[in-house]
Write an enzyme that holds these catalytic residues in place. Structure first.
Site, PDB file in Angstrom:
ATOM      1  N   ALA A 124     -14.766 -52.786   2.216  1.00 32.96           N
ATOM      2  CA  ALA A 124     -14.423 -53.808   3.208  1.00 32.96           C
ATOM      3  C   ALA A 124     -13.491 -54.857   2.612  1.00 32.96           C
ATOM      4  O   ALA A 124     -13.941 -55.798   1.954  1.00 32.96           O
ATOM      5  CB  ALA A 124     -15.688 -54.458   3.748  1.00 32.96           C
ATOM      6  N   THR A 126      -9.983 -55.364   4.493  1.00 30.99           N
ATOM      7  CA  THR A 126      -9.074 -55.780   5.557  1.00 30.99           C
ATOM      8  C   THR A 126      -9.713 -56.757   6.540  1.00 30.99           C
ATOM      9  O   THR A 126     -10.862 -56.593   6.955  1.00 30.99           O
ATOM     10  CB  THR A 126      -8.577 -54.547   6.332  1.00 30.99           C
ATOM     11  OG1 THR A 126      -7.970 -53.637   5.412  1.00 30.99           O
ATOM     12  CG2 THR A 126      -7.554 -54.931   7.386  1.00 30.99           C
ATOM     13  N   ALA A 130      -5.590 -60.516   6.984  1.00 32.62           N
ATOM     14  CA  ALA A 130      -5.345 -59.960   5.652  1.00 32.62           C
ATOM     15  C   ALA A 130      -5.332 -58.446   5.723  1.00 32.62           C
ATOM     16  O   ALA A 130      -6.339 -57.785   5.516  1.00 32.62           O
ATOM     17  CB  ALA A 130      -6.421 -60.434   4.675  1.00 32.62           C
ATOM     18  N   ARG A 268       4.695 -14.959  17.721  1.00 32.25           N
ATOM     19  CA  ARG A 268       5.399 -15.380  18.931  1.00 32.25           C
ATOM     20  C   ARG A 268       6.754 -14.679  19.034  1.00 32.25           C
ATOM     21  O   ARG A 268       7.569 -14.727  18.104  1.00 32.25           O
ATOM     22  CB  ARG A 268       5.590 -16.901  18.893  1.00 32.25           C
ATOM     23  CG  ARG A 268       6.419 -17.474  20.041  1.00 32.25           C
ATOM     24  CD  ARG A 268       5.718 -17.362  21.364  1.00 32.25           C
ATOM     25  NE  ARG A 268       6.398 -18.180  22.375  1.00 32.25           N
ATOM     26  CZ  ARG A 268       6.226 -18.035  23.675  1.00 32.25           C
ATOM     27  NH1 ARG A 268       5.394 -17.110  24.134  1.00 32.25           N
ATOM     28  NH2 ARG A 268       6.862 -18.825  24.526  1.00 32.25           N
ATOM     29  N   HIS A 338       5.614 -24.755  17.289  1.00 31.64           N
ATOM     30  CA  HIS A 338       4.706 -24.249  18.321  1.00 31.64           C
ATOM     31  C   HIS A 338       5.202 -24.494  19.735  1.00 31.64           C
ATOM     32  O   HIS A 338       4.690 -23.891  20.691  1.00 31.64           O
ATOM     33  CB  HIS A 338       3.320 -24.881  18.164  1.00 31.64           C
ATOM     34  CG  HIS A 338       2.505 -24.280  17.062  1.00 31.64           C
ATOM     35  ND1 HIS A 338       2.686 -24.591  15.736  1.00 31.64           N
ATOM     36  CD2 HIS A 338       1.487 -23.368  17.094  1.00 31.64           C
ATOM     37  CE1 HIS A 338       1.816 -23.912  15.002  1.00 31.64           C
ATOM     38  NE2 HIS A 338       1.083 -23.161  15.797  1.00 31.64           N
ATOM     39  N   GLY A 340       5.575 -25.906  23.353  1.00 32.94           N
ATOM     40  CA  GLY A 340       4.659 -26.523  24.315  1.00 32.94           C
ATOM     41  C   GLY A 340       3.204 -26.450  23.917  1.00 32.94           C
ATOM     42  O   GLY A 340       2.437 -27.402  24.111  1.00 32.94           O
ATOM     43  N   GLU A 363      -5.079 -47.697   3.656  1.00 34.24           N
ATOM     44  CA  GLU A 363      -5.094 -47.782   2.191  1.00 34.24           C
ATOM     45  C   GLU A 363      -3.713 -48.149   1.631  1.00 34.24           C
ATOM     46  O   GLU A 363      -3.341 -47.713   0.540  1.00 34.24           O
ATOM     47  CB  GLU A 363      -5.619 -46.480   1.576  1.00 34.24           C
ATOM     48  CG  GLU A 363      -7.074 -46.209   1.949  1.00 34.24           C
ATOM     49  CD  GLU A 363      -7.713 -45.102   1.155  1.00 34.24           C
ATOM     50  OE1 GLU A 363      -7.310 -44.901  -0.011  1.00 34.24           O
ATOM     51  OE2 GLU A 363      -8.608 -44.433   1.686  1.00 34.24           O
TER      52      GLU A 363
END
Length: 382
Positions: A124, A126, A130, A268, A338, A340, A363
């Protein structure tokens, strides 16, 4: 530098790969829809020792070095990134501070439960004011007798809803700037501590981020982590050494996307041939493969440096920057290959594309990494 894995790491790597492919992948869509990782997956992860990767054996962990940890992170990164983040945040920034900075009493008290997964760790730092400017903390810690009283709010805390043990940064001397910040080990059951609102996100479903709120939160003096006033330095060390692991997770996700994209391009058919035979598609796959291989080499080089005890401030920042940018470029190309179907949420490509975006932010943003790199270059060339 020798990146050949010993028999133990090879064995663990195969087990993790099998577990990811047969168990986690089976529930990936369930995680996405329910925004929760099934309890049985968490329990199986505990049984495999995945919560104790970098915790020393004498405290119940596997005691794996950074190179070995990255080998396993690469496998874990190949599946749903919400699950990957739960494990990665715990075994990285959630526990590494206690491993590297804790005294013997703190290690004996906290590490066995963290190694087994009985308790989850979180980091902890953030706050609303800050983020990138991590030294601008507003959370305060005032000592009264044998306790510190913490007041303030943290947000975007990964694992906040699941965590039992938090490494918290707070200001103990506002007159000293960054040198007035101290690290604390804070338990969720300490008086004055509560978890606030869960923050809905674009991606990383199943990995909960939330506020933590401290109102006269009572923390015993023996829970100061490291020396008073060294919290900001501690935070930088914790983040820097964890960046190789984050890059390895990005690497695993990128490799998964290349595998999916290449197999799809082979299957494909368009204009009478597999789309891999169309130069535009073939070139995209080639670019993905080159960047992934470069990231793999860079990741294990920095991981080796960490294991050797070398200074990695610049290299870790470079790796975090490069790894997150590669993951985003690979994810973008995977959607394009890929077509759609890559944009449809019933298929994994769309999920990886959304999940990749946070890699350039959490991070330490890409821009902050560039600041770190240029700052280190300035020192080297001055």
């Amino acid at each position: 530098m020798n990146f050949n894995f010993d028999e133990e790491i090879q064995f663990l790597k195969k087990n993790v790969r099998d577990f990811v492919q047969t168990e986690v992948e089976e529930v990936a869509m369930e995680i996405e829809k329910e925004d929760k990782i099934p309890e049985r997956i968490i329990e199986m992860s505990k049984e495999m020792g995945l919560f104790g990767l970098s915790i020393p054996e004498e405290y119940g962990g596997l005691g794996i070095g950074m190179v070995g940890k990255c080998a396993l992170y690469e496998e874990i990164g190949a599946t749903h990134n919400g699950y990957t983040t739960l494990i990665g945040a715990h075994t990285g920034i959630g526990t590494v501070g206690i491993v590297e900075l804790g005294n013997e009493e703190q290690k004996k008290k906290y590490l066995p439960d963290l190694a087994s997964g009985k308790k989850i760790g979180a980091f902890a730092l953030t706050e609303p004011s800050a983020g990138s400017n991590a030294s601008n903390l507003k959370t305060t810690a005032v000592r009264k007798g044998d306790k510190y009283f913490l007041n303030g709010t943290k947000h975007y805390i990964t694992n906040a809803t699941e965590a039992d043990v938090f490494t918290v940064m707070a200001v103990t001397d506002s007159s000293k700037g960054a040198k007035g910040i101290t690290s604390f080990i804070v338990e969720k059951d300490f008086p004055g501590f509560k978890v606030g609102a869960i923050e809905p996100k674009m991606g990383l479903k199943g990995s909960q981020s939330a506020e933590i709120i401290m109102e006269d939160c009572e923390v015993p003096i023996e829970n100061v982590l490291g020396e008073e006033g060294q919290g900001y330095v501690n935070a930088l060390k914790i983040l820097a050494n964890g960046r190789a692991g984050l890059a390895a997770r990005n690497l695993g996700s990128s490799q998964k996307l290349l595998d999916l994209s290449t197999n799809y391009a082979l299957e494909r058919q368009q204009f009478g041939v597999s789309i891999i035979d169309h130069q535009a598609v073939g070139h995209m796959l080639s670019e993905m493969a080159v960047e992934i291989e470069a990231l793999r080499s860079f990741t294990y080089r920095v991981a080796w440096m960490v294991d050797e005890g070398k200074k990695v401030i610049k290299e870790a920042a470079m790796l975090k920057l490069y790894g997150s940018e590669v993951y985003n470029r690979v994810a973008d190309k995977a959607v394009q290959v890929h077509g759609g179907i890559g944009y449809i949420s019933d298929f994994p490509i769309e999920r990886f594309f959304r999940d990749a975006r946070i890699a350039r932010i959490y991070e330490g943003t890409s821009e902050i990494q560039k600041n770190i790199i240029s700052g280190q270059l300035k020192k080297e060339y001055s």
